[in-house]
Scaffold this motif. Structure first.
Motif, short mmCIF file in Angstrom:
data_model
loop_
_atom_site.label_atom_id
_atom_site.label_comp_id
_atom_site.label_asym_id
_atom_site.label_seq_id
_atom_site.Cartn_x
_atom_site.Cartn_y
_atom_site.Cartn_z
N ALA A 167 10.49 17.25 23.41
CA ALA A 167 10.11 15.81 24.32
C ALA A 167 11.58 14.97 24.04
O ALA A 167 12.01 14.43 25.10
CB ALA A 167 9.06 15.23 23.75
N ARG A 168 11.83 14.95 22.77
CA ARG A 168 13.32 14.07 22.37
C ARG A 168 14.36 14.84 23.15
O ARG A 168 15.32 13.99 23.92
CB ARG A 168 13.49 14.04 20.99
CG ARG A 168 12.55 13.35 20.16
CD ARG A 168 12.62 12.00 20.51
NE ARG A 168 11.78 11.10 19.52
CZ ARG A 168 11.76 9.79 19.64
NH1 ARG A 168 12.20 9.06 20.40
NH2 ARG A 168 10.65 9.19 18.66
N ALA A 169 14.61 16.00 23.24
CA ALA A 169 15.86 16.67 23.97
C ALA A 169 15.58 16.36 25.54
O ALA A 169 16.57 16.06 26.17
CB ALA A 169 15.72 18.15 23.64
N GLY A 170 14.36 16.31 26.18
CA GLY A 170 14.02 15.90 27.49
C GLY A 170 14.65 14.55 27.62
O GLY A 170 15.18 14.17 28.76
N THR A 171 14.30 13.77 26.75
CA THR A 171 14.70 12.28 26.90
C THR A 171 16.38 12.20 26.96
O THR A 171 16.57 11.35 27.89
CB THR A 171 14.09 11.47 25.90
OG1 THR A 171 12.56 11.47 25.79
CG2 THR A 171 14.60 10.04 26.07
N ARG A 175 17.24 19.75 30.41
CA ARG A 175 16.79 20.14 31.70
C ARG A 175 16.02 21.67 31.74
O ARG A 175 15.02 22.13 32.24
CB ARG A 175 17.67 19.91 32.78
CG ARG A 175 18.08 18.55 33.12
CD ARG A 175 19.00 18.68 34.01
NE ARG A 175 20.27 19.12 33.76
CZ ARG A 175 21.45 19.53 34.29
NH1 ARG A 175 21.48 19.30 35.61
NH2 ARG A 175 22.38 20.04 33.79
N GLY A 176 16.68 22.61 30.97
CA GLY A 176 16.59 24.08 31.17
C GLY A 176 15.36 24.28 30.25
O GLY A 176 14.80 23.55 29.42
N THR A 177 14.83 25.49 30.50
CA THR A 177 13.80 26.23 29.70
C THR A 177 14.41 27.46 29.11
O THR A 177 13.28 28.23 28.56
CB THR A 177 12.54 26.23 30.62
OG1 THR A 177 13.03 27.33 31.77
CG2 THR A 177 11.97 25.11 31.21
N GLY A 178 15.35 27.78 29.31
CA GLY A 178 16.12 28.95 28.50
C GLY A 178 16.24 29.00 27.11
O GLY A 178 15.63 27.93 26.40
N PRO A 179 17.08 29.97 26.58
CA PRO A 179 17.24 30.03 24.97
C PRO A 179 18.11 28.96 24.77
O PRO A 179 18.74 28.16 25.49
CB PRO A 179 17.90 31.42 24.86
CG PRO A 179 18.55 31.69 26.22
CD PRO A 179 17.59 31.10 27.37
N LEU A 221 23.12 24.02 22.40
CA LEU A 221 23.33 24.64 23.72
C LEU A 221 22.30 25.34 24.20
O LEU A 221 21.46 25.92 23.50
CB LEU A 221 24.77 25.35 23.68
CG LEU A 221 26.13 25.08 23.13
CD1 LEU A 221 26.84 26.42 22.90
CD2 LEU A 221 26.61 23.99 23.85
N GLY A 222 22.12 25.30 25.59
CA GLY A 222 20.92 25.88 26.01
C GLY A 222 20.92 26.09 27.51
O GLY A 222 21.75 25.60 28.09
N GLY A 223 19.74 26.49 28.17
CA GLY A 223 19.48 26.71 29.64
C GLY A 223 20.47 27.91 29.89
O GLY A 223 21.02 28.66 29.13
#
Length: 394
Positions: A167-171, A175-179, A221-223
């Protein structure tokens, strides 16, 4: 600069409402994107245009004192900078200046035409600089706020639940849902270098968080990897690991890369592993740089990192046991006897080629080669951890 006569100033004041209306008409006709804005945004832009023309007329009146062009934007909320880009704002300023330059000289006596044109161009230049300053201040404030959000998100990964961390990262803009994967570097970055690093990360991957902690920098890093990084055959995990390698290689100081995890909710595992690896790094003087946290499992185990125990069981102990007792026994005997093929073969009552074959199978299936000194250390510790975890035999 030539002064305008009192009649010229009076004529400009009488014509300013007409010039304002013509400027707004030109804006609407010349810029299709303006008509797509919300009614509230268009209303604020109209207010800015009206104040701008009025302030120009005030500026040519020598009795009115100095005029600060940046005051034009006091009637517009900061939120408007998010709806209208700097380039679009400059287009609006240019449009209004064009209308004023075309119409203002015609309303004053002929003797004042040149003076009015010079003042229009000078005022327009000053307004352009004022626009740049307004957007620079907003960008600086927004950058500082974004940096705080990213730091809070990274802190949540270390101390809060996976759901709270996500949730904090989304704030913070994730945006992504990947690794996801974490990188930790022992280096000092100022605000400009941090901004450049963030920009560089976003050239490779969809999502990133950058947080400066004293003498260390944390990058998550992600998405999905950007198209230039993608491969038709590589998995999303492998693509992200490859992107992390490229980014880590450009960082100064000691750098440790955590393991790739399934999503941002699990990013705390990768981050804690990377931080533990950075702390344990002095224990391996020959370590490469950047170094993977999983390659520092022996040092992390000796430093008391609980994640290292879990990781070595998942990566080495479990897969080795799944291969069967013969393979684990061969590895243990080979390491205990100083990595001698002949002595291992005699002890196990098999041919040396059988020992060689079993060790090769272990290396191919698990990824650690018992004939290599460093890999042999990892395998030996994995067996010890497995036995300790299993408890005393009956």
């Amino acid at each position: 600069m030539d002064q305008l006569s009192a009649p010229a100033v009076t004529a400009l004041r009488q014509a300013q409402n007409t010039i304002i209306e013509h400027s707004l008409d030109r804006i609407s006709a010349a810029h299709p994107w303006y008509r797509t804005l919300s009614a509230a945004s268009r209303d604020q832009i109209e207010k800015v245009a009206r104040v701008g023309v009025t302030m120009f007329v005030d500026s040519v009146d020598e009795s009115g004192g100095a005029v600060d062009p940046s005051g034009i934007f006091n009637v517009a909320p900061v939120a408007l900078t998010g709806a209208v880009t700097l380039e679009q704002t400059l287009e609006l300023v240019r449009t209004v200046v064009d209308v004023v330059e075309e119409e203002a000289p015609d309303v004053v006596p002929a003797a004042g035409h040149d003076a009015v044109r010079v003042r229009v161009l000078t005022f327009g230049r000053d307004v352009g600089f004022a626009v740049a300053k307004v957007y620079a201040r907003v960008a600086e404030a927004r950058g500082a706020w974004d940096a705080r959000l990213e730091s809070v998100a990274v802190d949540a990964m270390l101390h809060d639940s996976p759901d709270d961390a996500a949730a904090r990262a989304g704030t913070a803009g994730w945006r992504g849902t990947g690794p996801a994967v974490a990188i930790v570097a022992r280096t000092v970055l100022d605000a400009l270098a941090t901004s450049r690093l963030r920009h560089e990360c976003r050239q490779h991957v969809q999502d990133c968080l950058v947080s400066v902690h004293g003498d260390s920098v944390i990058v998550v890093l992600g998405g999905a990897a950007k198209p230039a990084e993608s491969s038709a055959t590589a998995s999303p995990h492998a693509e992200l690991a490859s992107a992390a390698d490229r980014i880590a290689a450009d960082l100064d100081g000691a750098v440790v890369i955590g393991p790739v995890v399934d999503g941002v909710a699990q990013a705390g595992h990768s981050l804690r592993s990377a931080l533990a690896g950075l702390r344990a790094l002095p224990g391996w003087s020959e370590a490469p740089n950047p170094c993977r946290a999983d390659d520092l499992l022996p040092e992390r185990l000796l430093a008391g990192d609980p994640l290292a125990s879990e990781q070595i069981q998942a990566l080495v102990t479990g897969p080795l046991r799944e291969m069967g007792v013969l393979y684990e026994e061969t590895v243990v005997t080979y390491l205990a006897l100083g990595r001698s093929l002949e002595m291992t073969a005699r002890t196990l009552f098999v041919h040396a080629n059988t020992v060689r074959y079993r060790l090769g199978r272990v290396s191919k299936q698990i990824g650690w080669d018992a004939t290599d000194a460093r890999d042999g250390l990892v395998l030996h510790l994995a067996v010890i951890v497995g036995r300790l975890t299993a408890g005393p035999t009956q």
